[in-house]
Motif scaffolding. Structure first.
Motif, PDB file in Angstrom:
ATOM      1  N   LYS A  52     -21.676 -26.717  17.914  1.00 14.69           N
ATOM      2  CA  LYS A  52     -20.388 -26.631  18.610  1.00 14.69           C
ATOM      3  C   LYS A  52     -20.020 -27.920  19.318  1.00 14.69           C
ATOM      4  O   LYS A  52     -18.856 -28.147  19.626  1.00 14.69           O
ATOM      5  CB  LYS A  52     -20.393 -25.490  19.622  1.00 14.69           C
ATOM      6  CG  LYS A  52     -21.138 -25.782  20.924  1.00 14.69           C
ATOM      7  CD  LYS A  52     -21.180 -24.555  21.827  1.00 14.69           C
ATOM      8  CE  LYS A  52     -22.016 -24.771  23.083  1.00 14.69           C
ATOM      9  NZ  LYS A  52     -21.366 -25.563  24.124  1.00 14.69           N
ATOM     10  N   LYS A  55     -19.320 -30.495  15.921  1.00 16.08           N
ATOM     11  CA  LYS A  55     -18.427 -29.902  14.902  1.00 16.08           C
ATOM     12  C   LYS A  55     -18.167 -30.885  13.766  1.00 16.08           C
ATOM     13  O   LYS A  55     -17.017 -31.077  13.344  1.00 16.08           O
ATOM     14  CB  LYS A  55     -17.106 -29.429  15.541  1.00 16.08           C
ATOM     15  CG  LYS A  55     -17.296 -28.246  16.503  1.00 16.08           C
ATOM     16  CD  LYS A  55     -16.004 -27.446  16.681  1.00 16.08           C
ATOM     17  CE  LYS A  55     -16.143 -26.355  17.733  1.00 16.08           C
ATOM     18  NZ  LYS A  55     -15.063 -25.369  17.709  1.00 16.08           N
ATOM     19  N   SER A  74     -20.706 -21.486  17.609  1.00 18.03           N
ATOM     20  CA  SER A  74     -20.077 -20.725  18.691  1.00 18.03           C
ATOM     21  C   SER A  74     -18.877 -19.922  18.231  1.00 18.03           C
ATOM     22  O   SER A  74     -18.300 -19.184  19.037  1.00 18.03           O
ATOM     23  CB  SER A  74     -19.663 -21.661  19.826  1.00 18.03           C
ATOM     24  OG  SER A  74     -18.623 -22.528  19.419  1.00 18.03           O
ATOM     25  N   THR A  75     -18.471 -20.092  16.974  1.00 20.45           N
ATOM     26  CA  THR A  75     -17.338 -19.317  16.440  1.00 20.45           C
ATOM     27  C   THR A  75     -17.618 -19.001  14.967  1.00 20.45           C
ATOM     28  O   THR A  75     -18.366 -19.726  14.296  1.00 20.45           O
ATOM     29  CB  THR A  75     -16.006 -20.103  16.498  1.00 20.45           C
ATOM     30  OG1 THR A  75     -16.083 -21.216  15.602  1.00 20.45           O
ATOM     31  CG2 THR A  75     -15.696 -20.606  17.893  1.00 20.45           C
ATOM     32  N   GLU A  78     -16.514 -21.959  12.807  1.00 20.56           N
ATOM     33  CA  GLU A  78     -17.575 -22.951  12.586  1.00 20.56           C
ATOM     34  C   GLU A  78     -18.532 -22.468  11.502  1.00 20.56           C
ATOM     35  O   GLU A  78     -18.923 -23.239  10.616  1.00 20.56           O
ATOM     36  CB  GLU A  78     -18.383 -23.204  13.869  1.00 20.56           C
ATOM     37  CG  GLU A  78     -17.645 -23.932  14.962  1.00 20.56           C
ATOM     38  CD  GLU A  78     -18.385 -23.824  16.305  1.00 20.56           C
ATOM     39  OE1 GLU A  78     -19.611 -24.030  16.343  1.00 20.56           O
ATOM     40  OE2 GLU A  78     -17.736 -23.512  17.317  1.00 20.56           O
ATOM     41  N   ALA A  93     -23.826 -17.474  18.049  1.00 22.88           N
ATOM     42  CA  ALA A  93     -24.538 -17.216  19.304  1.00 22.88           C
ATOM     43  C   ALA A  93     -23.671 -16.686  20.431  1.00 22.88           C
ATOM     44  O   ALA A  93     -24.047 -16.774  21.596  1.00 22.88           O
ATOM     45  CB  ALA A  93     -25.263 -18.487  19.739  1.00 22.88           C
ATOM     46  N   VAL A  94     -22.506 -16.141  20.118  1.00 22.12           N
ATOM     47  CA  VAL A  94     -21.651 -15.500  21.124  1.00 22.12           C
ATOM     48  C   VAL A  94     -21.588 -14.019  20.782  1.00 22.12           C
ATOM     49  O   VAL A  94     -21.365 -13.663  19.619  1.00 22.12           O
ATOM     50  CB  VAL A  94     -20.237 -16.118  21.119  1.00 22.12           C
ATOM     51  CG1 VAL A  94     -19.316 -15.379  22.092  1.00 22.12           C
ATOM     52  CG2 VAL A  94     -20.303 -17.604  21.466  1.00 22.12           C
ATOM     53  N   HIS A 357     -18.100 -34.074  29.997  1.00 22.33           N
ATOM     54  CA  HIS A 357     -18.638 -33.002  29.166  1.00 22.33           C
ATOM     55  C   HIS A 357     -18.328 -33.331  27.703  1.00 22.33           C
ATOM     56  O   HIS A 357     -17.175 -33.252  27.279  1.00 22.33           O
ATOM     57  CB  HIS A 357     -17.997 -31.680  29.587  1.00 22.33           C
ATOM     58  CG  HIS A 357     -18.581 -30.494  28.911  1.00 22.33           C
ATOM     59  ND1 HIS A 357     -18.221 -29.211  29.219  1.00 22.33           N
ATOM     60  CD2 HIS A 357     -19.509 -30.384  27.930  1.00 22.33           C
ATOM     61  CE1 HIS A 357     -18.889 -28.368  28.450  1.00 22.33           C
ATOM     62  NE2 HIS A 357     -19.675 -29.061  27.660  1.00 22.33           N
ATOM     63  N   CYS A 359     -18.874 -31.839  24.854  1.00 21.69           N
ATOM     64  CA  CYS A 359     -18.287 -30.789  24.003  1.00 21.69           C
ATOM     65  C   CYS A 359     -16.780 -30.726  24.202  1.00 21.69           C
ATOM     66  O   CYS A 359     -16.012 -30.581  23.245  1.00 21.69           O
ATOM     67  CB  CYS A 359     -18.882 -29.423  24.335  1.00 21.69           C
ATOM     68  SG  CYS A 359     -20.676 -29.347  24.291  1.00 21.69           S
ATOM     69  N   ALA A 360     -16.356 -30.829  25.460  1.00 19.27           N
ATOM     70  CA  ALA A 360     -14.931 -30.686  25.777  1.00 19.27           C
ATOM     71  C   ALA A 360     -14.143 -31.924  25.364  1.00 19.27           C
ATOM     72  O   ALA A 360     -13.029 -31.814  24.850  1.00 19.27           O
ATOM     73  CB  ALA A 360     -14.759 -30.425  27.275  1.00 19.27           C
ATOM     74  N   ALA A 363     -13.834 -32.227  21.567  1.00 17.61           N
ATOM     75  CA  ALA A 363     -12.933 -31.197  21.040  1.00 17.61           C
ATOM     76  C   ALA A 363     -11.471 -31.618  21.089  1.00 17.61           C
ATOM     77  O   ALA A 363     -10.627 -31.006  20.438  1.00 17.61           O
ATOM     78  CB  ALA A 363     -13.114 -29.883  21.798  1.00 17.61           C
ATOM     79  N   ARG A 382     -14.104 -34.261  12.315  1.00 18.82           N
ATOM     80  CA  ARG A 382     -14.558 -32.976  12.851  1.00 18.82           C
ATOM     81  C   ARG A 382     -14.007 -31.878  11.940  1.00 18.82           C
ATOM     82  O   ARG A 382     -12.994 -32.068  11.281  1.00 18.82           O
ATOM     83  CB  ARG A 382     -14.064 -32.777  14.288  1.00 18.82           C
ATOM     84  CG  ARG A 382     -14.869 -33.584  15.311  1.00 18.82           C
ATOM     85  CD  ARG A 382     -14.249 -33.529  16.683  1.00 18.82           C
ATOM     86  NE  ARG A 382     -14.141 -32.182  17.202  1.00 18.82           N
ATOM     87  CZ  ARG A 382     -15.055 -31.579  17.975  1.00 18.82           C
ATOM     88  NH1 ARG A 382     -16.161 -32.199  18.324  1.00 18.82           N
ATOM     89  NH2 ARG A 382     -14.844 -30.358  18.412  1.00 18.82           N
ATOM     90  N   SER A 385     -10.209 -27.253  13.658  1.00 14.76           N
ATOM     91  CA  SER A 385     -10.359 -26.543  14.930  1.00 14.76           C
ATOM     92  C   SER A 385      -9.728 -25.161  14.825  1.00 14.76           C
ATOM     93  O   SER A 385      -9.127 -24.799  13.811  1.00 14.76           O
ATOM     94  CB  SER A 385      -9.765 -27.361  16.068  1.00 14.76           C
ATOM     95  OG  SER A 385      -8.409 -27.592  15.834  1.00 14.76           O
ATOM     96  N   GLY A 386      -9.889 -24.399  15.879  1.00 11.41           N
ATOM     97  CA  GLY A 386      -9.363 -23.032  15.867  1.00 11.41           C
ATOM     98  C   GLY A 386     -10.462 -22.026  15.618  1.00 11.41           C
ATOM     99  O   GLY A 386     -11.642 -22.361  15.578  1.00 11.41           O
ATOM    100  N   TRP A 387     -10.054 -20.786  15.438  1.00 12.26           N
ATOM    101  CA  TRP A 387     -10.996 -19.671  15.343  1.00 12.26           C
ATOM    102  C   TRP A 387     -10.835 -18.955  14.028  1.00 12.26           C
ATOM    103  O   TRP A 387     -11.297 -17.913  13.787  1.00 12.26           O
ATOM    104  CB  TRP A 387     -10.767 -18.721  16.525  1.00 12.26           C
ATOM    105  CG  TRP A 387     -11.117 -19.386  17.806  1.00 12.26           C
ATOM    106  CD1 TRP A 387     -12.338 -19.316  18.442  1.00 12.26           C
ATOM    107  CD2 TRP A 387     -10.309 -20.240  18.624  1.00 12.26           C
ATOM    108  NE1 TRP A 387     -12.311 -20.093  19.578  1.00 12.26           N
ATOM    109  CE2 TRP A 387     -11.082 -20.661  19.711  1.00 12.26           C
ATOM    110  CE3 TRP A 387      -9.015 -20.706  18.512  1.00 12.26           C
ATOM    111  CZ2 TRP A 387     -10.598 -21.517  20.691  1.00 12.26           C
ATOM    112  CZ3 TRP A 387      -8.519 -21.564  19.483  1.00 12.26           C
ATOM    113  CH2 TRP A 387      -9.301 -21.955  20.549  1.00 12.26           C
TER     114      TRP A 387
END
Lengths: 387, 387
Positions: A52, A55, A74-75, A78, A93-94, A357, A359-360, A363, A382, A385-387
């Motif tokens: 995550k 990416k 994390s999604t 991914e 892992a969520v 950070h 990761c942030a 992203a 990368r 993005s998105g879910w």
């Protein structure tokens, strides 16, 4: 914790890049990856890197033990993207929302060994019902809360066995235990980091024993966070370690003492666009859209505001930080209380800003400009993005 | 400030959408757009909407007076994307880095009336040199600092005329003045908002007069911020108003008093994935990746933490906020100090979370799920992200 001796990219090497842009120092990243793998080897436990943070398929291949995994995501997006790139062993892992179970099954039907996570009876029932409905056997870890940080059931709670039983009765595969010691981010000393790692290990192993005593084999005992992964002294009973941000490190990790500033492998390249001389401010074309709004160092002993500012070779200017961030403007100032001089950075000068950070900040970008031996050698995308 | 009477989407209408996901209430958006246009009409000034908030071609067409503009953007990437979609009159409203001038010229050579912004002599010299080098005439606004907020030269500074002269001598087109009353975000009453708008107007007009007295026609006097745009009582001397976040509004704007909670047109749909009963917490699958790390209400009278939580129809639960955000986990709690009950939201329940800052939250997503009359009627993509 090491010092960096790699050749420095010059301003001229960076000048052709658009600003703001994301830079990745490949030597630092490689060093960070090697460090954690070397730390874990004598402890006898493999790494299931969390993808995550980066990416990126290029980076995943450097992180994973084999081209097909293992990996953590994390999604489900991914999971789907990395699966399409050949990764076959993936932990999502969520804790799963019931409505996502069809997508998880679809991935397994494409030959991916995807495992999922639950921490309550409602989820377990939903997983069991889906397994019954579709005649599939979803491998499922039960999340436990080793430090009161976030999700997971409390160690010792009899609910653990009830969840495992619910899963098994529906035809799911209760594979074991997972936990994430997110509370380790509050550690402020090596002793606290070592203690956080042991607390995480002990809680996970205790819960796995609880499951085994009830007749569940529980072959997986998965722990991890970047701080605890680096400070674990003993991992007896643990079968895999997850960590993500270590690949790049960041100012939060440096503030905790897990790395040094010299280990931080990503930065945001920005151009000076103006000054407010009466306020001792330098304006750059990187704001929160490029840095993110993360203020993870705000409660650490050294507040880095929106990031620590370096010259084009990556050396920090003493106490120069991004004090304010608007969407596409950053305001650089000397840290409050410091008597360091404001550097002379005319309009058009390039700076590199280390993130709070990783990761942030990563992203906020769609690709990495990869620096090696002082030159820009590649552009790594990368994943979508998105879910 | 109006109350919402539109039909509410039901949980079943939203259930097919992936979570987390971005929802856009079209009726609220249309009402927000109409409100600002109606406010500006009797003041005799047109809107140059800032497209950085929505970054959507579908929404831009609803914001702009004509299909070709005028429009404001915060990056050249936005300018290029909207130009490709037919927008012809674009202001790039961030002080330009000299290295970006070639891209600006390339856009003009494609028939786009792109104008740029400078606020110092180094930039003006770079623009002049580029105009001389390429034989082009770049329209350039000079940014002034009407409220000490960020960029721009101070009203009354003789540098203003020197910048205009430098631009003109190089063959550029000094078109006038621009300013952004970002300080209006600190206003806490209607009187302060009205005063901020008048301060912005007066400073811009004064600087335009200074330029005209020195022989520069300065046909453009461009002001704007969402708070001042809505509270201006008089815009004499102003030729255009810029505003962005008004299209969606957000909790920060509600906290300032520019809109009500019922006007906020975007929200993040999330699924409940667990609970921590001993801590009175509900866990959802939307964290900072979906909400952003923006904490813009932290210093307002009512701190909304990472967002205010609503039911699927968009009605806020009393005092239910996202208290913590990790990458893909959000922790919902009752606001500290409130005695409101924690709602009963079983695993799988859907919630909608109103954002602190619409620009930042929307930027975490790649498309809008458009709701109209309680149904999901469209999926509007955002333009490609990056710079």
């Amino acid at each position: 914790m090491s010092t960096s001796f790699e050749p420095s990219p010059t301003e001229s090497a960076l000048a052709p890049l658009p600003t703001p842009g994301l830079l990745l120092d490949q030597q630092r990243m490689d060093r960070n990856i090697a460090r954690l793998k070397q730390h874990l080897r004598p402890l006898g436990v493999g790494l299931r890197p969390h993808l995550k943070t980066s990416k990126s398929i290029d980076i995943a291949q450097r992180l994973m033990a084999t081209p097909t995994g293992p990996a953590t995501v994390s999604t489900l997006k991914e999971a789907e993207e990395f699966a399409a790139a050949g990764v076959k062993d993936i932990l999502y892992a969520v804790g799963i929302a019931p409505a996502k179970l069809n997508r998880a099954v679809a991935l397994r039907n494409r030959g991916v060994d995807l495992s999922i996570v639950v921490d309550n009876l409602d989820q377990a029932k939903a997983v069991a019902a889906k397994c019954r409905e579709l005649g599939v056997k979803l491998p499922t870890l039960i999340e436990i809360d080793s430090d009161g940080h976030r999700a997971g059931i409390q160690p010792g709670d009899p609910l653990l066995v009830e969840i495992a039983r619910t899963l098994q009765e529906g035809g799911a595969d209760p594979r074991g235990i997972m936990t994430h010691a997110g509370g380790s981010y509050d550690a402020r000393s090596e002793a606290q980091l070592v203690a956080a790692a042991e607390q995480e290990r002990a809680a996970a192993v205790q819960c796995a024993e609880q499951l085994r005593a009830a007749g569940f084999a529980s072959p997986v005992v998965s722990v991890g966070s970047t701080p605890t992964a680096h400070f674990a002294r003993d991992l007896t009973g643990v079968t895999e370690v997850r960590a993500g941000v270590f690949v790049f490190f960041d100012l939060v990790m440096a503030g905790i003492g897990v790395c040094s500033i010299d280990d931080i492998a990503i930065s945001v390249l920005a151009s000076v666009i103006g000054h407010q001389p009466s306020k001792h401010q330098i304006l750059v074309d990187a704001g929160w859209m490029a840095m993110s709004r993360d203020r993870g160092t705000a409660n650490q002993p050294v507040d880095q505001y929106y990031g620590l500012v370096c010259d084009p070779s990556g050396r920090p200017y003493p106490d120069l930080i991004m004090r304010q961030a608007n969407q596409e403007h950053g305001v650089l100032e000397i840290r409050p209380g410091s008597s360091a001089p404001l550097p002379d950075l005319p309009v058009g000068s390039l700076v590199r800003i280390l993130p709070n950070h990783a990761c942030a900040t990563a992203a906020q970008h769609t690709y990495y400009n990869v620096l090696s031996e002082g030159r820009v050698v590649a552009k790594w995308p990368r994943i979508a993005s998105g879910w």
